[in-house]
Design an enzyme around this catalytic site. Structure first.
Site, short mmCIF file in Angstrom:
data_model
loop_
_atom_site.label_atom_id
_atom_site.label_comp_id
_atom_site.label_asym_id
_atom_site.label_seq_id
_atom_site.Cartn_x
_atom_site.Cartn_y
_atom_site.Cartn_z
N GLY A 46 -19.91 37.72 10.59
CA GLY A 46 -18.60 37.11 10.74
C GLY A 46 -18.74 35.84 11.57
O GLY A 46 -19.66 35.72 12.38
N GLN A 51 -16.27 28.91 16.90
CA GLN A 51 -17.72 29.04 17.13
C GLN A 51 -18.51 27.87 16.57
O GLN A 51 -19.67 27.68 16.90
CB GLN A 51 -18.25 30.35 16.50
CG GLN A 51 -17.71 31.60 17.18
CD GLN A 51 -18.29 32.84 16.56
OE1 GLN A 51 -17.81 33.30 15.54
NE2 GLN A 51 -19.35 33.36 17.17
N CYS A 97 -22.54 39.02 18.78
CA CYS A 97 -21.78 37.80 18.49
C CYS A 97 -22.75 36.63 18.49
O CYS A 97 -23.58 36.52 19.40
CB CYS A 97 -20.70 37.61 19.54
SG CYS A 97 -19.71 36.12 19.29
N LEU A 98 -22.64 35.75 17.49
CA LEU A 98 -23.56 34.61 17.40
C LEU A 98 -23.42 33.68 18.61
O LEU A 98 -24.34 32.91 18.90
CB LEU A 98 -23.31 33.82 16.10
CG LEU A 98 -23.65 34.57 14.81
CD1 LEU A 98 -23.28 33.73 13.59
CD2 LEU A 98 -25.12 34.96 14.77
N HIS A 139 -12.86 41.61 15.71
CA HIS A 139 -13.74 40.75 16.52
C HIS A 139 -13.47 39.27 16.23
O HIS A 139 -13.31 38.47 17.15
CB HIS A 139 -15.20 41.11 16.20
CG HIS A 139 -16.22 40.27 16.89
ND1 HIS A 139 -17.15 40.77 17.77
CD2 HIS A 139 -16.48 38.93 16.82
CE1 HIS A 139 -17.91 39.79 18.24
NE2 HIS A 139 -17.54 38.66 17.67
N GLU A 140 -13.38 38.92 14.95
CA GLU A 140 -13.23 37.50 14.58
C GLU A 140 -11.82 36.98 14.89
O GLU A 140 -11.67 35.84 15.33
CB GLU A 140 -13.55 37.29 13.09
CG GLU A 140 -14.96 37.68 12.67
CD GLU A 140 -16.06 37.06 13.53
OE1 GLU A 140 -15.86 35.95 14.06
OE2 GLU A 140 -17.11 37.70 13.70
N HIS A 143 -11.48 35.92 18.37
CA HIS A 143 -12.02 34.58 18.64
C HIS A 143 -10.93 33.51 18.53
O HIS A 143 -10.97 32.51 19.24
CB HIS A 143 -13.11 34.22 17.62
CG HIS A 143 -14.50 34.67 18.01
ND1 HIS A 143 -15.15 34.20 19.12
CD2 HIS A 143 -15.37 35.51 17.41
CE1 HIS A 143 -16.36 34.75 19.19
NE2 HIS A 143 -16.53 35.55 18.17
NI NI Z 1 -18.24 36.66 17.68
#
Ligand code: NI
Length: 179
Positions: A46, A51, A97-98, A139-140, A143
């Protein structure tokens, strides 16, 4: 398509409240394609627009991001996603998470969510999600409001994770890790 620059913790762009998208046009679709490619290249399941430094309410995801069998992939593009229902049942999931590379921690999430969104073609959609898809969506969408999964951890666990992240970055900087 292009691979976009990833912004990592503690960059301020990850803490912004993102703005709604006005309309889905070709320019936005190009951005969606770039986000998806960036997500696959960085081996995520995701990715949210902040991000990659864009404070708009956009996420891409894939709950089966296979490298070996690309036909098995299930990419999704969600513009202005909104959680309109959450199950009372909660589940624990080990999330990463990236924007916090190489770290993971267990986070409590709703087992199921119903999400309203605009799709790649500009059409309104609704999805009832469970399993991994429900976790990724929560999660996304977090963000988009400047919330990271570490915000759901106890202070002790968060501190421990951030110390490990600093250590990982120091080691990487010194070239001890073959990344
Ligand atoms: Ni993330």
């Amino acid at each position: 398509m292009a691979v976009l620059k990833l912004y990592e913790y503690p960059d301020e762009v990850l803490r912004q409240k993102c703005e709604k998208v006005g309309k889905v046009d070709d320019e936005l679709r190009r951005f969606l394609d770039d986000m998806l490619e960036t997500m696959y290249v960085d081996k995520g399941c995701g990715l949210a627009a902040p991000q990659v430094g864009v404070t708009k309410r956009i996420i891409v995801l894939d709950d089966n991001p296979s490298d070996e069998d690309k036909s098995a992939r299930r990419p999704m593009f969600l513009v202005n996603p909104e959680i309109i229902w959450r199950s009372d049942e909660m589940v624990l999931f080990n999330e990463g998470c990236l924007s916090l590379p190489e770290q993971r921690a267990e986070v409590e999430r709703h087992e199921k969510v119903r999400v309203h969104y605009i799709d790649y073609n500009g059409n309104e959609q609704e999805i009832l999600a469970d399993d991994l898809l429900a976790i990724i969506l929560q999660h996304e969408i977090d963000h988009l409001d400047g919330v990271l999964y570490i915000d759901h951890l106890s202070r002790l666990k968060r501190t421990r994770l951030l110390n490990k992240l600093s250590k990982y970055r120091e080691d990487k900087e010194r070239g001890k890790k073959k990344d």
